[in-house]
Design a protein around this motif. Sequence first.
Motif, PDB file in Angstrom:
ATOM      1  N   THR A   1       0.829  -1.152  -0.150  1.00 41.23           N
ATOM      2  CA  THR A   1      -0.071   0.083  -0.022  1.00 41.23           C
ATOM      3  C   THR A   1       0.813   1.294   0.016  1.00 41.23           C
ATOM      4  N   ASP A   2       0.887   2.013   1.132  1.00 39.84           N
ATOM      5  CA  ASP A   2       1.623   3.369   1.137  1.00 39.84           C
ATOM      6  C   ASP A   2       3.127   3.171   1.589  1.00 39.84           C
ATOM      7  N   SER A   3       3.570   2.040   1.964  1.00 39.23           N
ATOM      8  CA  SER A   3       4.756   1.867   2.618  1.00 39.23           C
ATOM      9  C   SER A   3       5.887   2.538   1.662  1.00 39.23           C
ATOM     10  N   GLU A   4       5.775   2.582   0.268  1.00 43.41           N
ATOM     11  CA  GLU A   4       6.839   3.280  -0.353  1.00 43.41           C
ATOM     12  C   GLU A   4       7.030   4.754  -0.289  1.00 43.41           C
ATOM     13  N   LYS A   5       5.520   5.186  -0.183  1.00 40.36           N
ATOM     14  CA  LYS A   5       5.353   6.750  -0.020  1.00 40.36           C
ATOM     15  C   LYS A   5       5.714   7.076   1.170  1.00 40.36           C
ATOM     16  N   LYS A   6       5.776   6.334   2.399  1.00 42.77           N
ATOM     17  CA  LYS A   6       6.310   6.777   3.776  1.00 42.77           C
ATOM     18  C   LYS A   6       7.718   6.861   3.532  1.00 42.77           C
ATOM     19  N   ILE A   7       8.608   5.773   2.816  1.00 46.80           N
ATOM     20  CA  ILE A   7       9.857   5.900   2.898  1.00 46.80           C
ATOM     21  C   ILE A   7      10.307   7.086   2.111  1.00 46.80           C
ATOM     22  N   GLY A   8       9.743   7.419   1.094  1.00 48.50           N
ATOM     23  CA  GLY A   8      10.137   8.672   0.098  1.00 48.50           C
ATOM     24  C   GLY A   8       9.888   9.930   1.225  1.00 48.50           C
ATOM     25  N   TYR A   9       8.954   9.980   1.820  1.00 48.94           N
ATOM     26  CA  TYR A   9       8.597  11.170   2.787  1.00 48.94           C
ATOM     27  C   TYR A   9       9.546  11.345   3.792  1.00 48.94           C
ATOM     28  N   ALA A  10       9.954  10.240   4.376  1.00 54.01           N
ATOM     29  CA  ALA A  10      10.929  10.269   5.519  1.00 54.01           C
ATOM     30  C   ALA A  10      12.434  10.368   5.073  1.00 54.01           C
ATOM     31  N   LEU A  11      12.699   9.728   3.974  1.00 51.81           N
ATOM     32  CA  LEU A  11      14.177   9.537   3.724  1.00 51.81           C
ATOM     33  C   LEU A  11      14.891  10.039   2.376  1.00 51.81           C
ATOM     34  N   ASP A  12      13.889  10.859   1.528  1.00 44.42           N
ATOM     35  CA  ASP A  12      14.254  11.500   0.268  1.00 44.42           C
ATOM     36  C   ASP A  12      15.441  12.200   0.385  1.00 44.42           C
ATOM     37  N   ASP A  13      15.825  12.882   1.725  1.00 48.98           N
ATOM     38  CA  ASP A  13      16.833  13.760   1.556  1.00 48.98           C
ATOM     39  C   ASP A  13      18.285  13.205   1.861  1.00 48.98           C
ATOM     40  N   VAL A  14      18.193  11.924   2.369  1.00 52.19           N
ATOM     41  CA  VAL A  14      19.418  11.013   2.531  1.00 52.19           C
ATOM     42  C   VAL A  14      19.508  10.062   1.642  1.00 52.19           C
ATOM     43  N   ARG A  15      18.937  10.338   0.363  1.00 52.75           N
ATOM     44  CA  ARG A  15      18.819   9.254  -0.582  1.00 52.75           C
ATOM     45  C   ARG A  15      20.028   8.617  -1.023  1.00 52.75           C
ATOM     46  N   ASP A  16      21.259   9.563  -0.945  1.00 50.94           N
ATOM     47  CA  ASP A  16      22.346   9.044  -1.469  1.00 50.94           C
ATOM     48  C   ASP A  16      23.271   8.167  -0.203  1.00 50.94           C
ATOM     49  N   LYS A  17      22.755   8.292   0.854  1.00 49.35           N
ATOM     50  CA  LYS A  17      23.474   7.533   2.125  1.00 49.35           C
ATOM     51  C   LYS A  17      22.583   6.622   2.290  1.00 49.35           C
ATOM     52  N   ILE A  18      21.752   5.694   1.545  1.00 45.47           N
ATOM     53  CA  ILE A  18      20.885   4.600   1.952  1.00 45.47           C
ATOM     54  C   ILE A  18      20.505   3.539   0.612  1.00 45.47           C
ATOM     55  N   TYR A  19      20.268   2.520   0.831  1.00 47.67           N
ATOM     56  CA  TYR A  19      20.087   1.560  -0.206  1.00 47.67           C
ATOM     57  C   TYR A  19      18.479   1.058  -0.323  1.00 47.67           C
ATOM     58  N   LEU A  20      17.795   1.336  -1.358  1.00 45.85           N
ATOM     59  CA  LEU A  20      16.246   1.010  -1.624  1.00 45.85           C
ATOM     60  C   LEU A  20      16.040  -0.116  -2.200  1.00 45.85           C
ATOM     61  N   ALA A  21      15.310  -1.113  -1.807  1.00 47.18           N
ATOM     62  CA  ALA A  21      14.868  -2.136  -2.484  1.00 47.18           C
ATOM     63  C   ALA A  21      13.474  -2.174  -2.484  1.00 47.18           C
ATOM     64  N   SER A  22      12.638  -2.313  -3.686  1.00 42.70           N
ATOM     65  CA  SER A  22      11.307  -2.718  -3.977  1.00 42.70           C
ATOM     66  C   SER A  22      10.988  -3.701  -4.627  1.00 42.70           C
TER      67      SER A  22
ATOM     68  N   VAL B   1      17.966  -2.053  -5.768  1.00 43.79           N
ATOM     69  CA  VAL B   1      17.350  -3.472  -5.833  1.00 43.79           C
ATOM     70  C   VAL B   1      15.886  -3.367  -6.386  1.00 43.79           C
ATOM     71  N   PHE B   2      15.819  -3.902  -7.630  1.00 41.11           N
ATOM     72  CA  PHE B   2      14.204  -4.289  -7.878  1.00 41.11           C
ATOM     73  C   PHE B   2      14.030  -5.794  -8.126  1.00 41.11           C
ATOM     74  N   GLN B   3      12.950  -6.036  -7.445  1.00 39.72           N
ATOM     75  CA  GLN B   3      12.859  -7.786  -7.130  1.00 39.72           C
ATOM     76  C   GLN B   3      11.312  -7.995  -7.666  1.00 39.72           C
ATOM     77  N   PHE B   4      11.519  -9.220  -8.488  1.00 39.58           N
ATOM     78  CA  PHE B   4      10.112  -9.762  -8.828  1.00 39.58           C
ATOM     79  C   PHE B   4       9.773 -10.363  -7.484  1.00 39.58           C
ATOM     80  N   HIS B   5       8.387 -10.115  -7.374  1.00 36.84           N
ATOM     81  CA  HIS B   5       7.905 -10.430  -5.803  1.00 36.84           C
ATOM     82  C   HIS B   5       7.004 -11.732  -5.768  1.00 36.84           C
TER      83      HIS B   5
END
Length: 335
Positions: free
Chosen positions: A53-74, A102-106
């Motif tokens: 559901t809105d998990s991705e949106k919450k990650i973007g809201y919380a962490l977009d300013d540190v994007r270059d310091k984290i790894y995102l997988a969906s 990382v982008f994964q087949f779910h």
Amino acid sequence: MSQITLGNTGIIVNKNGFGALPIQRIGMEEAKFILRKAYDSGINFFDTARFYTDSEKKIGYALDDVRDKIYLASKTMSANAEEFWQHLYASLEMMNTDYLDVFQFHNPAFCPKPGDGSGLYEAMLEAKEKGMIRHIGITNHRIKVAMEAAESGLYETIQFPFSYLATEEEIGLVQKCKEKKIGFIAMKALSGGLITNSAAAYAYLAQFDNVLPIWGVQKETELDEFISYIDNPPVMNEELLSVIEKDRKELGGEFCRGCGYCLPCPAGIDIPTAARMSLMIRRAPVSVYLNDEWKAKMKKIEDCIHCDHCKNHCPYGLDTPALLEKNLADYKNFI
């Protein structure tokens, strides 16, 4: 601080990943607080999915300013190339980023490969060539599909349920990934809530130097528990071994892992919990499951229409309708 390198990807992260499925159940500001606290405490790998559901949106809201310091997988549950692109663009938009690490087949029922007619793997390659994703992964609950993916040489990461309840075959998958330098991401390290000793769970997984556990976190208290293990990791000892052996005896064999792929149920049965009720009422405070709400939910098992949707969609091959009936009978006797 313990770190792990995910196979040949070059991704080096804290050996505590953040599983973002549970944050879909809490508000935006609460999710932001938990995600920022995780990041500020050294956690830098965050796993989510379009399906959450809105998990991705919450990650973007919380962490977009540190994007270059984290790894995102969906992940994408797409059935064809057209859906693949829809899901990928949506994930990028929701997380305020122009690429995924990382982008994964779910949890596909098969292992996508070039030329299989689905166009899925070709779309994944194109997305990588365009720089929209950096590494190709797959998640699964079926050992045969996961092993096929490991043998194929097509995947840089594999995400699979792994805990101290693992079978020899599942441990073999972990070893296969290590041999082939495939990053292994361990989901359900607490077996959907049935494992209640996080120290034992952590110490067991720490024995595998190629395994990145992602802990599903919804509450600050849960996060604090895993944060405390970063600098003071539990070490396997006789006490924890005793916990593990006891759980293996109690939970071994066929049991519902609570993955939810049996849903939706046409009869409205809460299958992931109802099919594990015999275990839950003995491993959690019984008052949680003996109230009127749960009595009504368990009674819905009697409304089962035996369509076998749950049985046909169970990645573990369980006879879910029979399991539900057993749990209902035990629940009534327990009360």
